[in-house]
Design a protein around this motif. Sequence first.
Motif, PDB file in Angstrom:
ATOM      1  N   PRO A 120      -4.391   4.068  20.379  1.00 19.41           N
ATOM      2  CA  PRO A 120      -5.002   5.240  19.731  1.00 19.41           C
ATOM      3  C   PRO A 120      -4.923   5.183  18.208  1.00 19.41           C
ATOM      4  O   PRO A 120      -3.847   5.079  17.634  1.00 19.41           O
ATOM      5  N   VAL A 121      -6.078   5.255  17.561  1.00 21.11           N
ATOM      6  CA  VAL A 121      -6.149   5.233  16.101  1.00 21.11           C
ATOM      7  C   VAL A 121      -6.195   6.675  15.596  1.00 21.11           C
ATOM      8  O   VAL A 121      -6.941   7.504  16.130  1.00 21.11           O
ATOM      9  N   GLY A 122      -5.394   6.974  14.570  1.00 20.81           N
ATOM     10  CA  GLY A 122      -5.328   8.329  14.044  1.00 20.81           C
ATOM     11  C   GLY A 122      -6.231   8.546  12.849  1.00 20.81           C
ATOM     12  O   GLY A 122      -7.406   8.879  12.984  1.00 20.81           O
ATOM     13  N   CYS A 123      -5.700   8.338  11.659  1.00 19.38           N
ATOM     14  CA  CYS A 123      -6.465   8.588  10.442  1.00 19.38           C
ATOM     15  C   CYS A 123      -6.166   7.500   9.419  1.00 19.38           C
ATOM     16  O   CYS A 123      -5.355   6.610   9.658  1.00 19.38           O
ATOM     17  N   VAL A 124      -6.849   7.580   8.288  1.00 23.39           N
ATOM     18  CA  VAL A 124      -6.635   6.650   7.182  1.00 23.39           C
ATOM     19  C   VAL A 124      -6.085   7.433   6.005  1.00 23.39           C
ATOM     20  O   VAL A 124      -6.660   8.452   5.602  1.00 23.39           O
ATOM     21  N   PHE A 125      -4.968   6.961   5.470  1.00 21.94           N
ATOM     22  CA  PHE A 125      -4.415   7.537   4.246  1.00 21.94           C
ATOM     23  C   PHE A 125      -4.799   6.633   3.080  1.00 21.94           C
ATOM     24  O   PHE A 125      -4.401   5.457   3.047  1.00 21.94           O
ATOM     25  N   VAL A 126      -5.566   7.156   2.158  1.00 26.18           N
ATOM     26  CA  VAL A 126      -5.943   6.406   0.961  1.00 26.18           C
ATOM     27  C   VAL A 126      -4.903   6.744  -0.103  1.00 26.18           C
ATOM     28  O   VAL A 126      -4.897   7.841  -0.652  1.00 26.18           O
ATOM     29  N   ASN A 127      -4.039   5.804  -0.370  1.00 26.91           N
ATOM     30  CA  ASN A 127      -2.884   6.058  -1.222  1.00 26.91           C
ATOM     31  C   ASN A 127      -3.141   5.637  -2.672  1.00 26.91           C
ATOM     32  O   ASN A 127      -4.009   4.802  -2.946  1.00 26.91           O
ATOM     33  N   MET A 128      -2.363   6.209  -3.581  1.00 26.63           N
ATOM     34  CA  MET A 128      -2.352   5.841  -5.003  1.00 26.63           C
ATOM     35  C   MET A 128      -3.719   5.992  -5.670  1.00 26.63           C
ATOM     36  O   MET A 128      -4.145   5.137  -6.457  1.00 26.63           O
ATOM     37  N   THR A 129      -4.425   7.065  -5.361  1.00 28.10           N
ATOM     38  CA  THR A 129      -5.721   7.280  -6.013  1.00 28.10           C
ATOM     39  C   THR A 129      -5.506   7.801  -7.433  1.00 28.10           C
ATOM     40  O   THR A 129      -4.496   8.419  -7.742  1.00 28.10           O
ATOM     41  N   ARG A 130      -6.488   7.527  -8.287  1.00 27.13           N
ATOM     42  CA  ARG A 130      -6.426   7.955  -9.688  1.00 27.13           C
ATOM     43  C   ARG A 130      -7.637   8.808 -10.022  1.00 27.13           C
ATOM     44  O   ARG A 130      -8.718   8.597  -9.462  1.00 27.13           O
TER      45      ARG A 130
ATOM     46  N   THR B  44       0.819  -1.217   0.000  1.00 24.95           N
ATOM     47  CA  THR B  44       0.000   0.000   0.000  1.00 24.95           C
ATOM     48  C   THR B  44       0.854   1.269   0.000  1.00 24.95           C
ATOM     49  O   THR B  44       0.326   2.369  -0.157  1.00 24.95           O
ATOM     50  N   GLY B  45       2.163   1.119   0.189  1.00 22.62           N
ATOM     51  CA  GLY B  45       3.047   2.287   0.186  1.00 22.62           C
ATOM     52  C   GLY B  45       3.181   2.946   1.535  1.00 22.62           C
ATOM     53  O   GLY B  45       3.376   4.165   1.619  1.00 22.62           O
ATOM     54  N   LYS B  46       3.142   2.159   2.621  1.00 20.54           N
ATOM     55  CA  LYS B  46       3.179   2.763   3.955  1.00 20.54           C
ATOM     56  C   LYS B  46       4.514   3.458   4.228  1.00 20.54           C
ATOM     57  O   LYS B  46       4.539   4.505   4.887  1.00 20.54           O
ATOM     58  N   THR B  47       5.621   2.921   3.713  1.00 19.65           N
ATOM     59  CA  THR B  47       6.915   3.566   3.935  1.00 19.65           C
ATOM     60  C   THR B  47       6.946   4.925   3.241  1.00 19.65           C
ATOM     61  O   THR B  47       7.428   5.920   3.801  1.00 19.65           O
ATOM     62  N   THR B  48       6.422   4.986   2.027  1.00 20.87           N
ATOM     63  CA  THR B  48       6.372   6.254   1.293  1.00 20.87           C
ATOM     64  C   THR B  48       5.501   7.262   2.019  1.00 20.87           C
ATOM     65  O   THR B  48       5.860   8.443   2.146  1.00 20.87           O
ATOM     66  N   VAL B  49       4.352   6.827   2.530  1.00 23.33           N
ATOM     67  CA  VAL B  49       3.453   7.729   3.251  1.00 23.33           C
ATOM     68  C   VAL B  49       4.102   8.187   4.558  1.00 23.33           C
ATOM     69  O   VAL B  49       4.000   9.359   4.934  1.00 23.33           O
ATOM     70  N   ALA B  50       4.779   7.267   5.262  1.00 27.50           N
ATOM     71  CA  ALA B  50       5.464   7.650   6.504  1.00 27.50           C
ATOM     72  C   ALA B  50       6.516   8.713   6.229  1.00 27.50           C
ATOM     73  O   ALA B  50       6.648   9.697   6.973  1.00 27.50           O
ATOM     74  N   ALA B  51       7.265   8.535   5.145  1.00 24.53           N
ATOM     75  CA  ALA B  51       8.290   9.510   4.779  1.00 24.53           C
ATOM     76  C   ALA B  51       7.660  10.856   4.429  1.00 24.53           C
ATOM     77  O   ALA B  51       8.159  11.918   4.836  1.00 24.53           O
TER      78      ALA B  51
ATOM     79  N   GLU C 124      -0.844  11.848  22.669  1.00 19.95           N
ATOM     80  CA  GLU C 124       0.105  12.392  21.694  1.00 19.95           C
ATOM     81  C   GLU C 124       0.535  11.347  20.668  1.00 19.95           C
ATOM     82  O   GLU C 124       1.352  11.639  19.795  1.00 19.95           O
ATOM     83  N   THR C 125       0.021  10.135  20.806  1.00 20.42           N
ATOM     84  CA  THR C 125       0.379   9.044  19.903  1.00 20.42           C
ATOM     85  C   THR C 125      -0.822   8.673  19.040  1.00 20.42           C
ATOM     86  O   THR C 125      -1.961   8.739  19.492  1.00 20.42           O
ATOM     87  N   ALA C 126      -0.566   8.291  17.808  1.00 17.37           N
ATOM     88  CA  ALA C 126      -1.646   7.840  16.925  1.00 17.37           C
ATOM     89  C   ALA C 126      -1.107   6.802  15.956  1.00 17.37           C
ATOM     90  O   ALA C 126       0.024   6.916  15.486  1.00 17.37           O
ATOM     91  N   VAL C 127      -1.922   5.795  15.692  1.00 19.66           N
ATOM     92  CA  VAL C 127      -1.595   4.794  14.690  1.00 19.66           C
ATOM     93  C   VAL C 127      -2.403   5.121  13.438  1.00 19.66           C
ATOM     94  O   VAL C 127      -3.630   5.073  13.446  1.00 19.66           O
ATOM     95  N   HIS C 128      -1.703   5.496  12.373  1.00 22.73           N
ATOM     96  CA  HIS C 128      -2.355   5.821  11.101  1.00 22.73           C
ATOM     97  C   HIS C 128      -2.292   4.600  10.189  1.00 22.73           C
ATOM     98  O   HIS C 128      -1.298   3.866  10.190  1.00 22.73           O
ATOM     99  N   LEU C 129      -3.321   4.397   9.398  1.00 26.44           N
ATOM    100  CA  LEU C 129      -3.392   3.238   8.512  1.00 26.44           C
ATOM    101  C   LEU C 129      -3.401   3.682   7.056  1.00 26.44           C
ATOM    102  O   LEU C 129      -4.126   4.614   6.685  1.00 26.44           O
ATOM    103  N   VAL C 130      -2.593   3.007   6.252  1.00 22.55           N
ATOM    104  CA  VAL C 130      -2.508   3.297   4.820  1.00 22.55           C
ATOM    105  C   VAL C 130      -3.253   2.202   4.055  1.00 22.55           C
ATOM    106  O   VAL C 130      -3.070   1.012   4.333  1.00 22.55           O
ATOM    107  N   THR C 131      -4.074   2.608   3.109  1.00 26.54           N
ATOM    108  CA  THR C 131      -4.810   1.631   2.311  1.00 26.54           C
ATOM    109  C   THR C 131      -4.858   2.080   0.857  1.00 26.54           C
ATOM    110  O   THR C 131      -4.490   3.202   0.518  1.00 26.54           O
ATOM    111  N   LEU C 132      -5.298   1.180   0.016  1.00 29.62           N
ATOM    112  CA  LEU C 132      -5.610   1.486  -1.372  1.00 29.62           C
ATOM    113  C   LEU C 132      -7.113   1.304  -1.554  1.00 29.62           C
ATOM    114  O   LEU C 132      -7.772   0.660  -0.729  1.00 29.62           O
ATOM    115  N   LEU C 133      -7.651   1.838  -2.634  1.00 23.09           N
ATOM    116  CA  LEU C 133      -9.071   1.624  -2.915  1.00 23.09           C
ATOM    117  C   LEU C 133      -9.243   0.280  -3.619  1.00 23.09           C
ATOM    118  O   LEU C 133      -9.668   0.177  -4.765  1.00 23.09           O
TER     119      LEU C 133
END
Length: 320
Positions: A209-219, A8-15, A179-188
């Motif tokens: 603690p859950v943070g947000c969802v990153f929807v990666n690689m959208t077109r 899903t590109g979690k390393t790219t999103v983290a960077a 002050e901590t959050a776990v963010h999740l990366v996904t694709l559609l």
Amino acid sequence: MVTGKGGTGKTTVAAALALALAEEGKRTLLVEVEGRQGIAQLFETEALPYEERKIAVGPGGGEVYALAVDAEKALLDYLQMFYKLGGAGRALKRIGAIDFATTIAPGVRDVLLTGKVCEAARRRTRAGGFVYDAVVMDAPPTGRITRFLGVNDQVAGLARVGPIHNQAQAVMRVLKSSETAVHLVTLLEEMPVQETVDGVAELRATGLPVGCVFVNMTRPAVLDRTAVRAAEESRTEIAKALSRAGLGGARRGGRAEQLVDPLLRQAHEHAERLALEGELRSEIAGLELPAYELELLAEGADLPGVYLLAGELREQGVAR
């Protein structure tokens, strides 16, 4: 912490998130814990050592440091910090005791990795402020993130007194803090979205603690089903347009006319894809978490692309 299904590109999103958080005058630490050296590859630098090293300047002028946490070296740090072993710790390494400890009890490895990251997050300057304004961890995949983060709770329960118990409790206080959050990366796509839904449920069940969802690689959306139906009713006009573009004759059997069916098939596939993505977006919305979308990088995940994504995150207000 940034997690996601593999691919899903979690390393790219983290960077990108670390860069986005590096606003003017601020420092961000980007940490990896899986030994893949993915950060070094993204930032086109040599393999990261077990030390914090400046690797980039954020779009806002702040600094990004990076650290690749090594469980063996983290154990040596731990032995020195709590037991003052010094040279004895190095001797343990030579006889293989450290490999034994981190292999025979896999949970120990995760305790050491999370402990090192939390130590960096808590570290203060001589003036009393935090060394880093933000710490971003490129965490393990969604399938094992809850176990990875929850291992300190288990260790604290097993070792009821002493420095191990105290450290495990201190780590869990950081991990479960506001002050901590776990963010999740996904694709559609169905599997990544389902794994994201399951991951959020597991994290919530364990109090992490859950943070947000990153929807990666959208077109971008080009044609919906209505537009495709209209195109099917305009086959002749499409063939003529192709012919005017120099792609052959528009009459039956001509090259331009032969292109119409393949183009309509692609249009159908695109429209079906859009419909599925709409359903998946609804599933993500059902999590009741902030969601941010990042466009597919046409040139692939490289350093300019990471900066581009960081800019998108800042525009969407993620850094705030």
